[in-house]
Design a protein around this motif. Structure first.
Motif, PDB file in Angstrom:
ATOM      1  N   UNK A  39      -1.315 -57.124 -26.116  1.00 20.88           N
ATOM      2  CA  UNK A  39      -0.304 -56.170 -26.558  1.00 20.88           C
ATOM      3  C   UNK A  39       1.076 -56.530 -26.017  1.00 20.88           C
ATOM      4  N   UNK A  40       1.144 -56.960 -24.775  1.00 21.11           N
ATOM      5  CA  UNK A  40       2.434 -57.348 -24.194  1.00 21.11           C
ATOM      6  C   UNK A  40       3.008 -58.570 -24.903  1.00 21.11           C
ATOM      7  N   UNK A  41       2.160 -59.498 -25.277  1.00 23.07           N
ATOM      8  CA  UNK A  41       2.640 -60.688 -25.993  1.00 23.07           C
ATOM      9  C   UNK A  41       3.131 -60.327 -27.393  1.00 23.07           C
ATOM     10  N   UNK A  42       2.537 -59.316 -28.005  1.00 25.52           N
ATOM     11  CA  UNK A  42       2.931 -58.867 -29.349  1.00 25.52           C
ATOM     12  C   UNK A  42       4.147 -57.945 -29.334  1.00 25.52           C
ATOM     13  N   UNK A  43       4.306 -57.207 -28.256  1.00 24.21           N
ATOM     14  CA  UNK A  43       5.372 -56.205 -28.180  1.00 24.21           C
ATOM     15  C   UNK A  43       6.737 -56.883 -28.159  1.00 24.21           C
ATOM     16  N   UNK A  44       7.629 -56.382 -28.967  1.00 24.00           N
ATOM     17  CA  UNK A  44       9.008 -56.872 -28.992  1.00 24.00           C
ATOM     18  C   UNK A  44       9.909 -55.702 -28.628  1.00 24.00           C
ATOM     19  N   UNK A  45       9.691 -55.186 -27.417  1.00 25.79           N
ATOM     20  CA  UNK A  45      10.372 -53.969 -27.008  1.00 25.79           C
ATOM     21  C   UNK A  45      10.319 -53.832 -25.491  1.00 25.79           C
ATOM     22  N   UNK A  46      11.073 -52.872 -25.005  1.00 26.37           N
ATOM     23  CA  UNK A  46      11.050 -52.477 -23.603  1.00 26.37           C
ATOM     24  C   UNK A  46      11.126 -53.694 -22.683  1.00 26.37           C
ATOM     25  N   UNK A  47      10.223 -53.807 -21.729  1.00 27.39           N
ATOM     26  CA  UNK A  47      10.228 -54.926 -20.781  1.00 27.39           C
ATOM     27  C   UNK A  47       9.638 -56.210 -21.350  1.00 27.39           C
ATOM     28  N   UNK A  48       9.239 -56.199 -22.604  1.00 24.97           N
ATOM     29  CA  UNK A  48       8.486 -57.320 -23.162  1.00 24.97           C
ATOM     30  C   UNK A  48       9.198 -58.020 -24.313  1.00 24.97           C
ATOM     31  N   UNK A  49      10.518 -57.911 -24.388  1.00 28.10           N
ATOM     32  CA  UNK A  49      11.291 -58.516 -25.480  1.00 28.10           C
ATOM     33  C   UNK A  49      11.263 -60.041 -25.465  1.00 28.10           C
ATOM     34  N   UNK A 126      -8.434 -43.244 -19.682  1.00 25.85           N
ATOM     35  CA  UNK A 126      -8.918 -43.862 -18.455  1.00 25.85           C
ATOM     36  C   UNK A 126     -10.255 -44.537 -18.718  1.00 25.85           C
ATOM     37  N   UNK A 127     -10.476 -45.660 -18.056  1.00 32.32           N
ATOM     38  CA  UNK A 127     -11.788 -46.282 -18.028  1.00 32.32           C
ATOM     39  C   UNK A 127     -12.071 -46.633 -16.579  1.00 32.32           C
ATOM     40  N   UNK A 128     -13.110 -46.042 -16.055  1.00 37.99           N
ATOM     41  CA  UNK A 128     -13.484 -46.181 -14.650  1.00 37.99           C
ATOM     42  C   UNK A 128     -12.261 -45.931 -13.780  1.00 37.99           C
ATOM     43  N   UNK A 129     -11.784 -46.939 -13.033  1.00 34.88           N
ATOM     44  CA  UNK A 129     -10.686 -46.713 -12.092  1.00 34.88           C
ATOM     45  C   UNK A 129      -9.297 -46.938 -12.684  1.00 34.88           C
ATOM     46  N   UNK A 130      -9.212 -47.519 -13.874  1.00 39.96           N
ATOM     47  CA  UNK A 130      -7.902 -47.848 -14.445  1.00 39.96           C
ATOM     48  C   UNK A 130      -7.399 -46.782 -15.415  1.00 39.96           C
ATOM     49  N   UNK A 131      -6.122 -46.461 -15.288  1.00 33.97           N
ATOM     50  CA  UNK A 131      -5.422 -45.542 -16.185  1.00 33.97           C
ATOM     51  C   UNK A 131      -4.571 -46.393 -17.130  1.00 33.97           C
ATOM     52  N   UNK A 132      -4.573 -46.067 -18.409  1.00 38.46           N
ATOM     53  CA  UNK A 132      -3.861 -46.837 -19.431  1.00 38.46           C
ATOM     54  C   UNK A 132      -2.733 -46.006 -20.033  1.00 38.46           C
ATOM     55  N   UNK A 133      -1.616 -46.677 -20.319  1.00 43.15           N
ATOM     56  CA  UNK A 133      -0.413 -46.006 -20.810  1.00 43.15           C
ATOM     57  C   UNK A 133       0.155 -46.745 -22.012  1.00 43.15           C
ATOM     58  N   UNK A 134       0.445 -45.983 -23.052  1.00 40.49           N
ATOM     59  CA  UNK A 134       1.044 -46.504 -24.282  1.00 40.49           C
ATOM     60  C   UNK A 134       2.554 -46.294 -24.227  1.00 40.49           C
ATOM     61  N   UNK A 135       3.302 -47.021 -25.053  1.00 37.60           N
ATOM     62  CA  UNK A 135       4.735 -46.762 -25.098  1.00 37.60           C
ATOM     63  C   UNK A 135       5.027 -45.393 -25.703  1.00 37.60           C
ATOM     64  N   UNK A 136       6.092 -44.796 -25.235  1.00 34.72           N
ATOM     65  CA  UNK A 136       6.532 -43.509 -25.772  1.00 34.72           C
ATOM     66  C   UNK A 136       6.763 -43.648 -27.278  1.00 34.72           C
ATOM     67  N   UNK A 137       6.479 -42.608 -28.029  1.00 35.18           N
ATOM     68  CA  UNK A 137       6.613 -42.627 -29.494  1.00 35.18           C
ATOM     69  C   UNK A 137       7.977 -43.157 -29.922  1.00 35.18           C
ATOM     70  N   UNK A 138       7.963 -43.995 -30.957  1.00 30.87           N
ATOM     71  CA  UNK A 138       9.170 -44.564 -31.572  1.00 30.87           C
ATOM     72  C   UNK A 138       9.971 -45.489 -30.669  1.00 30.87           C
ATOM     73  N   UNK A 139       9.327 -46.064 -29.639  1.00 28.03           N
ATOM     74  CA  UNK A 139      10.042 -47.003 -28.764  1.00 28.03           C
ATOM     75  C   UNK A 139       9.518 -48.421 -28.868  1.00 28.03           C
ATOM     76  N   UNK A 140       8.362 -48.607 -29.526  1.00 29.64           N
ATOM     77  CA  UNK A 140       7.761 -49.939 -29.539  1.00 29.64           C
ATOM     78  C   UNK A 140       6.807 -50.097 -30.723  1.00 29.64           C
ATOM     79  N   UNK A 141       7.350 -50.027 -31.920  1.00 31.55           N
ATOM     80  CA  UNK A 141       6.496 -50.110 -33.113  1.00 31.55           C
ATOM     81  C   UNK A 141       5.695 -51.396 -33.206  1.00 31.55           C
TER      82      UNK A 141
END
Length: 147
Positions: A39-49, A126-141
């Motif tokens: 996802x980070x390699x695909x994202x063209x937004x935020x910290x991953x431009x 969440x899966x086991x010990x890890x918490x997962x976070x998506x980009x805020x709506x309309x910030x990283x299509x």
């Protein structure tokens, strides 16, 4: 068609990261970490431009530190990739995405309950010990492309 272009060296690098970050959470946990990497390699937004390859993602520096704790601390990241993790990495690179990491760009282990946001980004699950976070709506299509 794969989600992103990759070489066998990318598979091995990604497999090492998946193992280092989530081996204690089994194959499923490693697949979720793999989701975030792709996802980070695909994202063209935020910290991953300017992050487009697996290598770029793994060795990205933010705030003076590597983005992934396993690169900073070394732990098992510097061990050779095993075939089981390579198979999982190829699966992520080719097609595999699943909740809670399906669209996630971040994860961490809080050693407590998952906070509702992480640096302003909403909690996806969440899966086991890890918490997962998506980009805020309309910030990283771009992270949602390829469903």
């Amino acid at each position: 068609m794969p989600r992103i272009k990759y070489k066998e060296s990318d598979v091995a690098l990604m497999a090492r990261m998946m193992r280092a970050e989530a081996v204690g959470e089994g194959k499923q946990g490693m697949l979720y970490v793999g989701n975030v990497i792709v996802n980070r390699a695909k994202a063209d937004c935020l910290d991953f431009k300017n992050v487009r390859t697996i290598y770029d993602v793994i060795f990205q520096v933010q705030g003076g530190n590597y983005s992934f704790e396993a690169v900073q601390k070394g732990n098992v990241f510097y061990n050779r990739a095993r075939e089981v993790e390579k198979r999982l990495a190829r699966k992520n690179l080719k097609y595999w995405r699943q909740h809670p990491a399906k669209f996630s760009l971040w994860y961490f282990n809080p050693y407590a309950a998952c906070p509702p946001t992480w640096y302003g980004q909403p909690f996806a699950g969440q899966y086991k010990q890890h918490c997962y976070y998506e980009p805020e709506a309309n910030t990283c299509d771009s992270v949602y492309i390829g469903g």
